[in-house]
Design a protein around this motif. Structure first.
Motif, short mmCIF file in Angstrom:
data_model
loop_
_atom_site.label_atom_id
_atom_site.label_comp_id
_atom_site.label_asym_id
_atom_site.label_seq_id
_atom_site.Cartn_x
_atom_site.Cartn_y
_atom_site.Cartn_z
N TRP A 6 -7.73 -3.54 -1.72
CA TRP A 6 -8.39 -3.67 -0.41
C TRP A 6 -8.93 -5.08 -0.19
CZ3 TRP A 6 -7.67 -1.07 3.67
CH2 TRP A 6 -7.33 0.28 3.61
N ILE A 9 -5.82 -7.31 0.46
CA ILE A 9 -5.33 -7.07 1.82
C ILE A 9 -6.31 -7.64 2.84
CG2 ILE A 9 -4.96 -5.26 3.57
CD1 ILE A 9 -3.66 -3.58 1.38
N GLY A 40 -8.79 -3.76 8.30
CA GLY A 40 -7.80 -2.83 7.73
C GLY A 40 -8.22 -1.39 7.93
N PHE A 59 -0.08 -0.35 -0.58
CA PHE A 59 -0.19 -1.79 -0.53
C PHE A 59 1.05 -2.46 0.03
CE2 PHE A 59 -0.04 -6.06 -2.33
CZ PHE A 59 -1.31 -6.52 -2.05
N THR A 64 0.60 -0.62 6.63
CA THR A 64 -0.71 -1.00 6.11
C THR A 64 -1.07 -2.41 6.57
OG1 THR A 64 -0.43 0.38 4.16
CG2 THR A 64 -2.06 -1.38 3.99
N TRP A 65 -0.13 -3.32 6.45
CA TRP A 65 -0.37 -4.71 6.81
C TRP A 65 -0.51 -4.90 8.32
CZ3 TRP A 65 -1.76 -8.29 3.41
CH2 TRP A 65 -1.60 -7.96 2.07
N ALA A 68 -3.92 -3.58 9.24
CA ALA A 68 -4.97 -4.48 8.77
C ALA A 68 -5.07 -5.73 9.65
CB ALA A 68 -4.73 -4.88 7.32
#
Length: 92
Positions: A6, A9, A40, A59, A64-65, A68
């Motif tokens: 976390w 990221i 995120g 990840f 996810t990206w 975020a």
């Protein structure tokens, strides 16, 4: 995902958000990381609420990206609105 993931990221998403929205911001790398981590979480929550997708799967998942970075851009804009008029200028 673990706390280290976390933080990583958050750091990268915060840096990407600052690259997409260049300008001077108070706070430095710590605030950038915190905005990224919170971004995120915000992006993941918005993805779930608005689109019904679990956007914080892992990840290496693109969702996810994207979540975020979008969340980080939103929080960076709000942060700038909140701190925009409070830059300290010292006259010597």
């Amino acid at each position: 995902m673990g706390i280290i993931a976390w933080i990583l990221i958050g750091l990268l998403a915060g840096l990407i958000a600052k690259a997409l929205m260049p300008g001077k911001d108070p706070g430095g790398i710590i605030i950038t990381t915190l905005i990224g981590i919170a971004g995120g979480l915000l992006g993941g929550w918005l993805g779930k609420v608005l689109f019904g997708v679990d956007s914080i799967d892992g990840f290496f998942d693109l969702s996810t990206w994207i979540a975020a970075v979008v969340g980080s851009v939103i929080l960076l804009a709000l942060y700038r609105l909140a701190t925009g008029g409070r830059h300290a200028h010292r006259h010597t």
